[in-house]
Design a protein around this motif. Structure first.
Motif, mmCIF file in Angstrom:
data_model
loop_
_atom_site.group_PDB
_atom_site.id
_atom_site.type_symbol
_atom_site.label_atom_id
_atom_site.label_comp_id
_atom_site.label_asym_id
_atom_site.label_seq_id
_atom_site.Cartn_x
_atom_site.Cartn_y
_atom_site.Cartn_z
ATOM 1 N N ALA A 132 0.817 -1.230 0.000
ATOM 2 C CA ALA A 132 0.000 0.000 0.000
ATOM 3 C C ALA A 132 0.840 1.264 0.000
ATOM 4 C CB ALA A 132 -0.938 -0.003 1.204
ATOM 5 N N ARG A 133 2.164 1.117 0.140
ATOM 6 C CA ARG A 133 3.075 2.281 0.067
ATOM 7 C C ARG A 133 3.562 2.498 -1.373
ATOM 8 N NH1 ARG A 133 2.978 5.742 3.986
ATOM 9 N NH2 ARG A 133 2.376 4.719 5.894
ATOM 10 N N LYS A 134 3.263 1.577 -2.261
ATOM 11 C CA LYS A 134 3.712 1.727 -3.663
ATOM 12 C C LYS A 134 2.720 2.614 -4.413
ATOM 13 C CE LYS A 134 5.517 -2.939 -3.680
ATOM 14 N NZ LYS A 134 6.700 -3.490 -3.997
ATOM 15 N N ASP A 135 3.264 3.600 -5.140
ATOM 16 C CA ASP A 135 2.402 4.549 -5.866
ATOM 17 C C ASP A 135 1.415 3.845 -6.791
ATOM 18 O OD1 ASP A 135 3.485 6.716 -4.686
ATOM 19 O OD2 ASP A 135 4.851 7.214 -6.338
ATOM 20 N N GLU A 136 1.892 2.783 -7.440
ATOM 21 C CA GLU A 136 1.030 2.131 -8.441
ATOM 22 C C GLU A 136 -0.120 1.343 -7.803
ATOM 23 O OE1 GLU A 136 4.211 1.448 -7.833
ATOM 24 O OE2 GLU A 136 4.665 -0.691 -8.088
ATOM 25 N N LEU A 137 -0.081 1.149 -6.484
ATOM 26 C CA LEU A 137 -1.142 0.379 -5.817
ATOM 27 C C LEU A 137 -1.992 1.236 -4.862
ATOM 28 C CD1 LEU A 137 0.839 -2.907 -4.909
ATOM 29 C CD2 LEU A 137 -0.676 -2.530 -6.858
ATOM 30 N N ARG A 138 -1.401 2.304 -4.334
ATOM 31 C CA ARG A 138 -2.112 3.078 -3.300
ATOM 32 C C ARG A 138 -3.309 3.843 -3.878
ATOM 33 N NH1 ARG A 138 -0.755 4.525 1.880
ATOM 34 N NH2 ARG A 138 -1.972 6.256 2.692
ATOM 35 N N GLU A 139 -4.474 3.643 -3.290
ATOM 36 C CA GLU A 139 -5.729 4.293 -3.696
ATOM 37 C C GLU A 139 -5.994 4.139 -5.198
ATOM 38 O OE1 GLU A 139 -6.006 8.241 -1.843
ATOM 39 O OE2 GLU A 139 -6.796 7.230 -0.058
ATOM 40 N N LYS A 140 -5.711 2.950 -5.708
ATOM 41 C CA LYS A 140 -5.898 2.709 -7.143
ATOM 42 C C LYS A 140 -7.050 1.739 -7.438
ATOM 43 C CE LYS A 140 -2.428 5.124 -8.849
ATOM 44 N NZ LYS A 140 -2.030 5.825 -7.626
ATOM 45 N N PHE A 141 -7.687 1.186 -6.401
ATOM 46 C CA PHE A 141 -8.653 0.093 -6.639
ATOM 47 C C PHE A 141 -10.090 0.497 -6.301
ATOM 48 C CE2 PHE A 141 -4.530 -1.779 -6.219
ATOM 49 C CZ PHE A 141 -4.524 -2.734 -7.230
ATOM 50 N N ASP A 142 -11.018 0.004 -7.131
ATOM 51 C CA ASP A 142 -12.442 0.199 -6.837
ATOM 52 C C ASP A 142 -12.840 -0.671 -5.650
ATOM 53 O OD1 ASP A 142 -13.219 1.768 -9.343
ATOM 54 O OD2 ASP A 142 -12.216 0.014 -10.181
ATOM 55 N N ILE A 143 -12.227 -1.864 -5.588
ATOM 56 C CA ILE A 143 -12.554 -2.831 -4.537
ATOM 57 C C ILE A 143 -11.261 -3.419 -3.967
ATOM 58 C CG2 ILE A 143 -13.703 -5.033 -4.000
ATOM 59 C CD1 ILE A 143 -15.851 -3.476 -5.204
ATOM 60 N N ALA A 144 -11.148 -3.446 -2.631
ATOM 61 C CA ALA A 144 -10.087 -4.223 -1.970
ATOM 62 C C ALA A 144 -10.790 -5.276 -1.126
ATOM 63 C CB ALA A 144 -9.204 -3.332 -1.107
ATOM 64 N N ALA A 145 -10.550 -6.540 -1.450
ATOM 65 C CA ALA A 145 -11.267 -7.639 -0.794
ATOM 66 C C ALA A 145 -10.313 -8.454 0.063
ATOM 67 C CB ALA A 145 -11.891 -8.537 -1.870
ATOM 68 N N ALA A 146 -10.872 -9.090 1.099
ATOM 69 C CA ALA A 146 -10.077 -10.037 1.892
ATOM 70 C C ALA A 146 -11.006 -11.017 2.591
ATOM 71 C CB ALA A 146 -9.216 -9.315 2.923
ATOM 72 N N ARG A 147 -10.533 -12.259 2.686
ATOM 73 C CA ARG A 147 -11.271 -13.276 3.433
ATOM 74 C C ARG A 147 -10.298 -14.014 4.338
ATOM 75 N NH1 ARG A 147 -14.079 -18.890 1.379
ATOM 76 N NH2 ARG A 147 -11.909 -19.527 1.501
ATOM 77 N N ALA A 148 -10.680 -14.163 5.602
ATOM 78 C CA ALA A 148 -9.911 -14.961 6.568
ATOM 79 C C ALA A 148 -8.470 -14.479 6.711
ATOM 80 C CB ALA A 148 -9.942 -16.437 6.166
ATOM 81 N N VAL A 149 -8.286 -13.169 6.821
ATOM 82 C CA VAL A 149 -6.929 -12.643 6.920
ATOM 83 C C VAL A 149 -6.638 -12.034 8.292
ATOM 84 C CG1 VAL A 149 -5.301 -10.936 5.971
ATOM 85 C CG2 VAL A 149 -6.700 -12.311 4.429
ATOM 86 N N ALA A 150 -7.579 -11.283 8.874
ATOM 87 C CA ALA A 150 -7.293 -10.589 10.145
ATOM 88 C C ALA A 150 -8.602 -10.092 10.756
ATOM 89 C CB ALA A 150 -6.363 -9.403 9.875
ATOM 90 N N PRO A 151 -8.584 -9.747 12.050
ATOM 91 C CA PRO A 151 -9.763 -9.109 12.646
ATOM 92 C C PRO A 151 -10.097 -7.808 11.913
ATOM 93 C CG PRO A 151 -8.142 -9.667 14.330
ATOM 94 C CD PRO A 151 -7.491 -9.912 13.002
ATOM 95 N N LEU A 152 -11.335 -7.383 12.021
ATOM 96 C CA LEU A 152 -11.817 -6.268 11.202
ATOM 97 C C LEU A 152 -10.992 -4.983 11.339
ATOM 98 C CD1 LEU A 152 -14.007 -5.485 9.181
ATOM 99 C CD2 LEU A 152 -15.428 -4.772 11.117
ATOM 100 N N ASN A 153 -10.595 -4.636 12.572
ATOM 101 C CA ASN A 153 -9.846 -3.379 12.726
ATOM 102 C C ASN A 153 -8.478 -3.461 12.029
ATOM 103 O OD1 ASN A 153 -9.065 -5.242 14.667
ATOM 104 N ND2 ASN A 153 -8.839 -3.748 16.319
ATOM 105 N N VAL A 154 -7.855 -4.635 12.088
ATOM 106 C CA VAL A 154 -6.557 -4.826 11.407
ATOM 107 C C VAL A 154 -6.779 -4.829 9.889
ATOM 108 C CG1 VAL A 154 -4.596 -6.398 11.142
ATOM 109 C CG2 VAL A 154 -5.711 -6.159 13.383
ATOM 110 N N LEU A 155 -7.843 -5.484 9.484
ATOM 111 C CA LEU A 155 -8.177 -5.571 8.051
ATOM 112 C C LEU A 155 -8.395 -4.182 7.447
ATOM 113 C CD1 LEU A 155 -8.444 -8.006 6.259
ATOM 114 C CD2 LEU A 155 -10.876 -8.089 6.788
#
Ligand SMILES: C[S@@+](CC[C@H](N)C(=O)[O-])C[C@H]1O[C@@H](n2cnc3c(N)ncnc32)[C@H](O)[C@@H]1O
Length: 239
Positions: A132-155
């Motif tokens: 998320a610190r890379k210019d080409e990835l930061r704030e570039k997505f319509d959707i960021a998805a995750a399943r079974a990765v971390a508690p909600l606040n960490v996610l």
């Protein structure tokens, strides 16, 4: 497994799908079984359960209309490709970035993309916090998805830095969602997100309490987030 069994499951679950999706998912299933015998990709080893727990659970989001052609989606902590690879196969008109900290999982996903013909997939080997610190990835997505990765606040800290204004994070959650919601709401606020109403990820014939929670990006994420790798998990926001 018979491709017809996968087709039936898609129909029973009212998932919109193209003619070639059942065959592509069957190729994915064969590779998952093959690679899983050599490396630890999933604890599920029975085909019908894999179809329901991994494939259908990834696809229930298509009932909501939140994912549309032309969108850019990132799956953070994709593991063996859930939900991102399954969505890439089901929606060839979206661009999907699959990110994971473990290279062996990305090697598996490369094999799936080649065998099942997923030309819309990009693989990124990184920690969520570093990507998320890379210019080409930061704030570039319509959707960021995750399943079974971390508690909600960490996610929230893993996902929201990737999301464009007006886009959303989609968090696949089990029964723990209820108790994680309050800290998640506070963390989301700090990161520029606002929780929306969760919807049920119901799977035909299964008594699973799975939800998908959208978090709308309403403000840019401050440059101080995400904090350095490991800190979101060790010192979670919103407590
Ligand atoms: C339990 S698996 C879940 C995989 C998949 N999303 C699923 O639902 O089956 C968690 C995955 O998240 C990845 N992961 C955990 N923390 C991460 C981080 N900070 N950055 C990148 N990947 C991470 C792990 O390497 C692992 O592949």
């Amino acid at each position: 497994m018979e491709t017809a069994r996968i087709r039936l499951s898609l129909e029973q679950n009212e998932i919109p799908f193209s003619e070639d999706l059942p065959e592509k998912l069957n190729i994915y299933l064969s590779l998952l079984n093959d690679w899983n015998s050599r490396m630890d990709l999933t604890a599920v080893t029975e085909d019908e359960e894999t179809v329901d727990k991994h494939f259908i659970d990834s696809l229930t989001v298509l009932r909501t209309g939140l994912i549309r052609d032309g969108m850019q989606l990132i799956d953070v902590g994709t593991g063996a490709g859930f939900p991102g690879m399954v969505l890439a196969l089901a929606c060839p008109e979206i661009r999907v970035t699959l990110l994971d900290a473990q290279q062996k999982r990305l090697s598996f996903l490369k094999a799936v993309a080649e065998a099942a013909g997923a030309a819309n997939v990009t693989l990124v080997h990184a920690r969520a916090e570093d990507g998320a610190r890379k210019d080409e990835l930061r704030e570039k997505f319509d959707i960021a998805a995750a399943r079974a990765v971390a508690p909600l606040n960490v996610l929230c800290e893993y996902l929201l830095p990737y999301v464009k204004l007006e886009g959303c994070a989609l968090c696949w959650k089990g029964p723990a969602l209820k108790e994680e919601t309050e800290a998640g709401r506070k963390a989301a606020h700090l990161l520029g997100g606002r929780l929306e109403m969760p919807f049920k990820s119901t799977v035909y014939g299964r008594d699973w309490d799975h939800m998908i929670l959208p978090i709308r990006k309403v403000q840019h994420t401050s440059g101080q987030y995400p904090r350095k790798a490991g800190t979101p998990k060790n010192k979670p926001l919103g407590l």
